[in-house]
Design a protein around this motif. Structure first.
Motif, PDB file in Angstrom:
ATOM      1  N   PRO A  11      -7.529  14.665  -4.765  1.00 39.74           N
ATOM      2  CA  PRO A  11      -7.729  13.240  -5.084  1.00 39.74           C
ATOM      3  C   PRO A  11      -6.612  12.316  -4.581  1.00 39.74           C
ATOM      4  N   MET A  12      -5.374  12.734  -4.620  1.00 41.62           N
ATOM      5  CA  MET A  12      -4.276  11.872  -4.181  1.00 41.62           C
ATOM      6  C   MET A  12      -4.313  11.667  -2.669  1.00 41.62           C
ATOM      7  N   THR A  13      -4.591  12.728  -1.933  1.00 40.31           N
ATOM      8  CA  THR A  13      -4.703  12.597  -0.482  1.00 40.31           C
ATOM      9  C   THR A  13      -5.880  11.698  -0.126  1.00 40.31           C
ATOM     10  N   SER A  14      -6.986  11.861  -0.812  1.00 43.70           N
ATOM     11  CA  SER A  14      -8.146  11.002  -0.584  1.00 43.70           C
ATOM     12  C   SER A  14      -7.807   9.549  -0.875  1.00 43.70           C
ATOM     13  N   TYR A  15      -7.064   9.308  -1.947  1.00 47.94           N
ATOM     14  CA  TYR A  15      -6.651   7.944  -2.285  1.00 47.94           C
ATOM     15  C   TYR A  15      -5.787   7.347  -1.173  1.00 47.94           C
ATOM     16  N   LEU A  16      -4.819   8.106  -0.695  1.00 45.62           N
ATOM     17  CA  LEU A  16      -3.917   7.604   0.345  1.00 45.62           C
ATOM     18  C   LEU A  16      -4.651   7.347   1.659  1.00 45.62           C
ATOM     19  N   LEU A  17      -5.539   8.238   2.046  1.00 44.18           N
ATOM     20  CA  LEU A  17      -6.292   8.037   3.279  1.00 44.18           C
ATOM     21  C   LEU A  17      -7.220   6.829   3.164  1.00 44.18           C
ATOM     22  N   SER A  18      -7.851   6.681   2.027  1.00 49.43           N
ATOM     23  CA  SER A  18      -8.724   5.528   1.800  1.00 49.43           C
ATOM     24  C   SER A  18      -7.919   4.231   1.805  1.00 49.43           C
ATOM     25  N   THR A  19      -6.759   4.255   1.172  1.00 50.19           N
ATOM     26  CA  THR A  19      -5.885   3.076   1.142  1.00 50.19           C
ATOM     27  C   THR A  19      -5.462   2.711   2.562  1.00 50.19           C
ATOM     28  N   PHE A  20      -5.042   3.681   3.342  1.00 47.43           N
ATOM     29  CA  PHE A  20      -4.648   3.413   4.727  1.00 47.43           C
ATOM     30  C   PHE A  20      -5.812   2.828   5.515  1.00 47.43           C
ATOM     31  N   ARG A  21      -6.965   3.440   5.400  1.00 43.92           N
ATOM     32  CA  ARG A  21      -8.142   2.976   6.141  1.00 43.92           C
ATOM     33  C   ARG A  21      -8.463   1.520   5.787  1.00 43.92           C
ATOM     34  N   ASN A  22      -8.378   1.182   4.525  1.00 41.34           N
ATOM     35  CA  ASN A  22      -8.677  -0.187   4.106  1.00 41.34           C
ATOM     36  C   ASN A  22      -7.593  -1.176   4.517  1.00 41.34           C
ATOM     37  N   ILE A  23      -6.353  -0.772   4.466  1.00 40.57           N
ATOM     38  CA  ILE A  23      -5.261  -1.655   4.901  1.00 40.57           C
ATOM     39  C   ILE A  23      -5.385  -1.960   6.387  1.00 40.57           C
ATOM     40  N   THR A  24      -5.777  -0.972   7.179  1.00 41.24           N
ATOM     41  CA  THR A  24      -5.876  -1.195   8.625  1.00 41.24           C
ATOM     42  C   THR A  24      -6.978  -2.178   8.995  1.00 41.24           C
ATOM     43  N   PHE A  37      -4.147  -5.866  21.808  1.00 44.47           N
ATOM     44  CA  PHE A  37      -3.286  -4.733  21.486  1.00 44.47           C
ATOM     45  C   PHE A  37      -2.925  -4.760  20.008  1.00 44.47           C
ATOM     46  N   PRO A  38      -3.111  -3.624  19.299  1.00 41.62           N
ATOM     47  CA  PRO A  38      -2.825  -3.601  17.864  1.00 41.62           C
ATOM     48  C   PRO A  38      -1.327  -3.697  17.585  1.00 41.62           C
ATOM     49  N   LEU A  39      -1.000  -4.446  16.553  1.00 41.03           N
ATOM     50  CA  LEU A  39       0.387  -4.524  16.080  1.00 41.03           C
ATOM     51  C   LEU A  39       0.583  -3.514  14.960  1.00 41.03           C
ATOM     52  N   PRO A  40       1.790  -3.028  14.771  1.00 37.97           N
ATOM     53  CA  PRO A  40       2.045  -2.145  13.632  1.00 37.97           C
ATOM     54  C   PRO A  40       1.740  -2.880  12.328  1.00 37.97           C
ATOM     55  N   LEU A  41       1.311  -2.133  11.331  1.00 34.24           N
ATOM     56  CA  LEU A  41       1.063  -2.736  10.023  1.00 34.24           C
ATOM     57  C   LEU A  41       2.365  -3.267   9.450  1.00 34.24           C
ATOM     58  N   SER A  42       2.257  -4.351   8.723  1.00 32.47           N
ATOM     59  CA  SER A  42       3.434  -4.943   8.092  1.00 32.47           C
ATOM     60  C   SER A  42       3.350  -4.767   6.580  1.00 32.47           C
ATOM     61  N   ALA A  43       4.455  -5.037   5.930  1.00 32.01           N
ATOM     62  CA  ALA A  43       4.488  -4.986   4.466  1.00 32.01           C
ATOM     63  C   ALA A  43       3.490  -5.978   3.886  1.00 32.01           C
ATOM     64  N   ARG A  44       3.258  -7.095   4.563  1.00 27.95           N
ATOM     65  CA  ARG A  44       2.317  -8.112   4.075  1.00 27.95           C
ATOM     66  C   ARG A  44       0.902  -7.555   3.968  1.00 27.95           C
ATOM     67  N   GLU A  45       0.465  -6.805   4.977  1.00 27.36           N
ATOM     68  CA  GLU A  45      -0.874  -6.222   4.939  1.00 27.36           C
ATOM     69  C   GLU A  45      -1.005  -5.205   3.813  1.00 27.36           C
ATOM     70  N   LEU A  50      -2.708  -3.982  -1.917  1.00 31.54           N
ATOM     71  CA  LEU A  50      -2.300  -3.443  -3.214  1.00 31.54           C
ATOM     72  C   LEU A  50      -2.363  -4.482  -4.329  1.00 31.54           C
ATOM     73  N   GLU A  51      -2.227  -5.759  -3.999  1.00 34.80           N
ATOM     74  CA  GLU A  51      -2.387  -6.793  -5.020  1.00 34.80           C
ATOM     75  C   GLU A  51      -3.836  -6.867  -5.499  1.00 34.80           C
ATOM     76  N   ALA A  52      -4.763  -6.620  -4.608  1.00 37.79           N
ATOM     77  CA  ALA A  52      -6.181  -6.649  -4.967  1.00 37.79           C
ATOM     78  C   ALA A  52      -6.657  -5.328  -5.573  1.00 37.79           C
ATOM     79  N   HIS A  53      -5.942  -4.257  -5.263  1.00 37.02           N
ATOM     80  CA  HIS A  53      -6.311  -2.916  -5.731  1.00 37.02           C
ATOM     81  C   HIS A  53      -5.048  -2.224  -6.234  1.00 37.02           C
ATOM     82  N   ASP A  63       4.046   3.132   0.955  1.00 37.63           N
ATOM     83  CA  ASP A  63       4.617   2.607   2.194  1.00 37.63           C
ATOM     84  C   ASP A  63       4.938   3.736   3.166  1.00 37.63           C
ATOM     85  N   GLU A  64       5.576   4.769   2.676  1.00 39.49           N
ATOM     86  CA  GLU A  64       5.969   5.881   3.545  1.00 39.49           C
ATOM     87  C   GLU A  64       4.750   6.508   4.219  1.00 39.49           C
TER      88      GLU A  64
END
Length: 80
Positions: A11-24, A37-45, A50-53, A63-64
């Protein structure tokens, strides 16, 4: 890019992968005459998502994982 079959996850790995997919989905791009060209994700994204979820684990751990996955994805994109 060839997408491999997904391995079984806990479940934790699924949560992290889902979170990454949605942030991207909020990823920013630089557009030029040569293309977009894609930019690296920022703390803002990450923060926006995370504020919404509210996170299920400490922000520093999210973050890591997100930054590591993002770097791997951007590197794979460059190699294609």
């Amino acid at each position: 890019m060839v997408v491999p079959d997904e391995p079984e996850t806990d479940p934790m790995t699924s949560y992290l992968l889902s979170t990454f997919r949605n942030i991207t989905r909020g990823r920013r791009f630089i557009s030029s005459m040569a293309g977009a060209f894609p930019l690296p994700l920022s703390a803002r994204e990450i923060t926006d998502w995370l504020e919404a979820h509210p996170p299920a684990m400490p922000r520093s751990e999210i973050d890591e994982v997100v930054y590591t996955l993002d770097a791997l994805c951007l590197k794979a994109e460059e190699e294609d």
